[in-house]
Motif scaffolding. Structure first.
Motif, PDB file in Angstrom:
ATOM      1  N   LYS A 135       7.699 101.092 -26.525  1.00  0.00           N
ATOM      2  CA  LYS A 135       8.185 100.271 -27.646  1.00  0.00           C
ATOM      3  C   LYS A 135       6.992  99.671 -28.383  1.00  0.00           C
ATOM      4  CE  LYS A 135      12.557  98.883 -25.458  1.00  0.00           C
ATOM      5  NZ  LYS A 135      13.427  97.744 -25.079  1.00  0.00           N
ATOM      6  N   VAL A 136       6.935  99.879 -29.691  1.00  0.00           N
ATOM      7  CA  VAL A 136       5.844  99.328 -30.498  1.00  0.00           C
ATOM      8  C   VAL A 136       6.407  98.774 -31.807  1.00  0.00           C
ATOM      9  CG1 VAL A 136       4.009 100.811 -29.572  1.00  0.00           C
ATOM     10  CG2 VAL A 136       5.348 101.602 -31.532  1.00  0.00           C
ATOM     11  N   GLN A 137       5.660  97.866 -32.414  1.00  0.00           N
ATOM     12  CA  GLN A 137       6.096  97.317 -33.707  1.00  0.00           C
ATOM     13  C   GLN A 137       4.898  97.133 -34.623  1.00  0.00           C
ATOM     14  OE1 GLN A 137       9.502  94.678 -33.842  1.00  0.00           O
ATOM     15  NE2 GLN A 137       8.360  93.214 -35.083  1.00  0.00           N
ATOM     16  N   GLY A 138       5.077  97.501 -35.882  1.00  0.00           N
ATOM     17  CA  GLY A 138       4.036  97.322 -36.885  1.00  0.00           C
ATOM     18  C   GLY A 138       4.566  96.494 -38.044  1.00  0.00           C
ATOM     19  N   GLU A 139       3.683  95.692 -38.637  1.00  0.00           N
ATOM     20  CA  GLU A 139       4.078  94.855 -39.780  1.00  0.00           C
ATOM     21  C   GLU A 139       2.988  94.894 -40.840  1.00  0.00           C
ATOM     22  OE1 GLU A 139       4.848  90.859 -38.473  1.00  0.00           O
ATOM     23  OE2 GLU A 139       6.465  91.462 -37.124  1.00  0.00           O
ATOM     24  N   VAL A 140       3.391  94.717 -42.092  1.00  0.00           N
ATOM     25  CA  VAL A 140       2.430  94.572 -43.185  1.00  0.00           C
ATOM     26  C   VAL A 140       2.978  93.520 -44.145  1.00  0.00           C
ATOM     27  CG1 VAL A 140       3.408  96.538 -44.480  1.00  0.00           C
ATOM     28  CG2 VAL A 140       1.097  95.757 -44.983  1.00  0.00           C
ATOM     29  N   CYS A 141       2.102  92.604 -44.544  1.00  0.00           N
ATOM     30  CA  CYS A 141       2.518  91.504 -45.417  1.00  0.00           C
ATOM     31  C   CYS A 141       2.192  91.797 -46.878  1.00  0.00           C
ATOM     32  CB  CYS A 141       1.834  90.204 -44.991  1.00  0.00           C
ATOM     33  SG  CYS A 141       2.352  89.661 -43.348  1.00  0.00           S
ATOM     34  N   GLY A 142       3.047  91.313 -47.747  1.00  0.00           N
ATOM     35  CA  GLY A 142       2.838  91.488 -49.182  1.00  0.00           C
ATOM     36  C   GLY A 142       3.697  90.504 -49.957  1.00  0.00           C
ATOM     37  N   THR A 143       3.915  90.803 -51.216  1.00  0.00           N
ATOM     38  CA  THR A 143       4.802  89.981 -52.048  1.00  0.00           C
ATOM     39  C   THR A 143       5.734  90.904 -52.836  1.00  0.00           C
ATOM     40  OG1 THR A 143       3.145  89.925 -53.807  1.00  0.00           O
ATOM     41  CG2 THR A 143       3.221  88.018 -52.348  1.00  0.00           C
ATOM     42  N   ILE A 144       6.831  90.331 -53.305  1.00  0.00           N
ATOM     43  CA  ILE A 144       7.796  91.098 -54.092  1.00  0.00           C
ATOM     44  C   ILE A 144       7.506  90.876 -55.576  1.00  0.00           C
ATOM     45  CG2 ILE A 144      10.252  91.474 -54.597  1.00  0.00           C
ATOM     46  CD1 ILE A 144       9.353  92.238 -51.716  1.00  0.00           C
ATOM     47  N   THR A 145       7.316  91.975 -56.294  1.00  0.00           N
ATOM     48  CA  THR A 145       7.041  91.888 -57.730  1.00  0.00           C
ATOM     49  C   THR A 145       8.322  91.535 -58.486  1.00  0.00           C
ATOM     50  OG1 THR A 145       7.467  94.254 -57.963  1.00  0.00           O
ATOM     51  CG2 THR A 145       5.170  93.591 -57.649  1.00  0.00           C
ATOM     52  N   SER A 146       8.185  91.242 -59.774  1.00  0.00           N
ATOM     53  CA  SER A 146       9.375  90.917 -60.577  1.00  0.00           C
ATOM     54  C   SER A 146       9.875  92.126 -61.356  1.00  0.00           C
ATOM     55  CB  SER A 146       9.068  89.758 -61.540  1.00  0.00           C
ATOM     56  OG  SER A 146       7.949  90.077 -62.327  1.00  0.00           O
ATOM     57  N   GLU A 147       9.176  93.278 -61.185  1.00  0.00           N
ATOM     58  CA  GLU A 147       9.644  94.509 -61.830  1.00  0.00           C
ATOM     59  C   GLU A 147       9.161  95.713 -61.020  1.00  0.00           C
ATOM     60  OE1 GLU A 147       6.853  92.789 -63.661  1.00  0.00           O
ATOM     61  OE2 GLU A 147       5.746  94.182 -62.384  1.00  0.00           O
ATOM     62  N   PHE A 148       9.762  96.867 -61.300  1.00  0.00           N
ATOM     63  CA  PHE A 148       9.398  98.102 -60.597  1.00  0.00           C
ATOM     64  C   PHE A 148       8.004  98.560 -61.023  1.00  0.00           C
ATOM     65  CE2 PHE A 148      14.002  98.047 -60.584  1.00  0.00           C
ATOM     66  CZ  PHE A 148      14.334  98.494 -59.319  1.00  0.00           C
ATOM     67  N   ARG A 149       7.205  98.986 -60.043  1.00  0.00           N
ATOM     68  CA  ARG A 149       5.872  99.518 -60.338  1.00  0.00           C
ATOM     69  C   ARG A 149       5.603 100.734 -59.476  1.00  0.00           C
ATOM     70  NH1 ARG A 149       2.081  94.115 -59.935  1.00  0.00           N
ATOM     71  NH2 ARG A 149       3.389  92.722 -61.181  1.00  0.00           N
ATOM     72  N   GLY A 150       5.338 101.885 -60.117  1.00  0.00           N
ATOM     73  CA  GLY A 150       4.954 103.093 -59.386  1.00  0.00           C
ATOM     74  C   GLY A 150       6.097 104.052 -59.137  1.00  0.00           C
ATOM     75  N   ASP A 151       5.731 105.303 -58.859  1.00  0.00           N
ATOM     76  CA  ASP A 151       6.727 106.376 -58.690  1.00  0.00           C
ATOM     77  C   ASP A 151       6.696 107.030 -57.322  1.00  0.00           C
ATOM     78  OD1 ASP A 151       7.439 106.203 -61.485  1.00  0.00           O
ATOM     79  OD2 ASP A 151       5.504 107.166 -61.889  1.00  0.00           O
ATOM     80  N   GLU A 152       5.753 106.630 -56.471  1.00  0.00           N
ATOM     81  CA  GLU A 152       5.652 107.242 -55.144  1.00  0.00           C
ATOM     82  C   GLU A 152       6.555 106.484 -54.158  1.00  0.00           C
ATOM     83  OE1 GLU A 152       3.877 110.058 -54.508  1.00  0.00           O
ATOM     84  OE2 GLU A 152       3.485 110.058 -56.666  1.00  0.00           O
ATOM     85  N   GLY A 153       6.557 106.972 -52.912  1.00  0.00           N
ATOM     86  CA  GLY A 153       7.264 106.240 -51.853  1.00  0.00           C
ATOM     87  C   GLY A 153       8.771 106.267 -52.004  1.00  0.00           C
TER      88      GLY A 153
END
Length: 198
Positions: A135-153
């Motif tokens: 059992k393993v867990q990974g996390e990454v911190c960030g923020t939520i933008t106010s609009e869509f950015r980018g086309d990948e993922g």
């Protein structure tokens, strides 16, 4: 060659996992590849609970193959951790990414930067055999933008912004994202555990 069955039919997820585990002598296959058609109900209260539920149910019918399951999602601080374990069905319909993202933008409408703190979490469970459960867990911190950015993922990637890169996940190359993502981090921990078994 031993198989690892990924307890998912999410093509994006499978591609990411295959790339990160490519150094191991295992054939990594999806549920579809393994002719397994089962939908495990995610009734756990944490990402790890759900990952284990999925792995365990699939392992019962996996013909002795290893089974890898993950449960991952987005946790926004000012929303008391929501969408959390409901990330894929945040707006009501499972997998409706557009609706999920729009609901998130709506709930954070007018929110200041400090109210936009979020993290992606990925809990993974690999059942090697009855005596070996990793059992393993990974996390990454960030923020939520106010609009869509980018086309990948996929998923919430166009809204999840990493300050150090000045990009959302959806603006990153696969290599950039895999190097820092919650799933990438969980898989790196998993790789370390797998090496001990080799």
């Amino acid at each position: 060659m031993k198989k690892i069955i990924i307890a998912s039919n999410n093509e994006h997820k499978i591609i990411e996992i295959k790339e990160i585990l490519s150094q191991f002598p295992f054939e990594v296959v999806s549920l579809k590849d393994a002719n397994i058609n089962i939908d495990v109900e995610e009734t756990g209260s944490t990402f790890m609970d759900n990952a284990y539920l999925k792995a365990n149910e699939i392992y019962k019918i996996a013909d002795g193959n290893m089974v890898l399951a993950d449960d991952s999602g987005l946790s926004v601080e000012s929303l008391n951790g929501a969408p959390g374990v409901f990330s894929a069905r945040f707006a009501g319909v499972h997998g409706d990414t557009k609706a999920n993202n729009e609901k998130l933008l709506y709930l954070l409408g007018g929110a200041k930067d400090e109210q936009r703190k979020a993290k992606f979490v990925c809990a993974m469970v690999l059942i090697v055999d009855e005596d070996n459960v990793i059992k393993v867990q990974g996390e990454v911190c960030g923020t939520i933008t106010s609009e869509f950015r980018g086309d990948e993922g996929f998923g919430y990637d166009p809204l999840f912004f990493i300050k150090e890169y000045n990009k959302t996940f959806a603006q990153m190359s696969k290599q950039e994202k895999n190097a820092i993502s919650h799933r990438g981090r969980a898989l790196n921990k998993l790789k370390d555990e797998l090496k001990k078994l080799m």
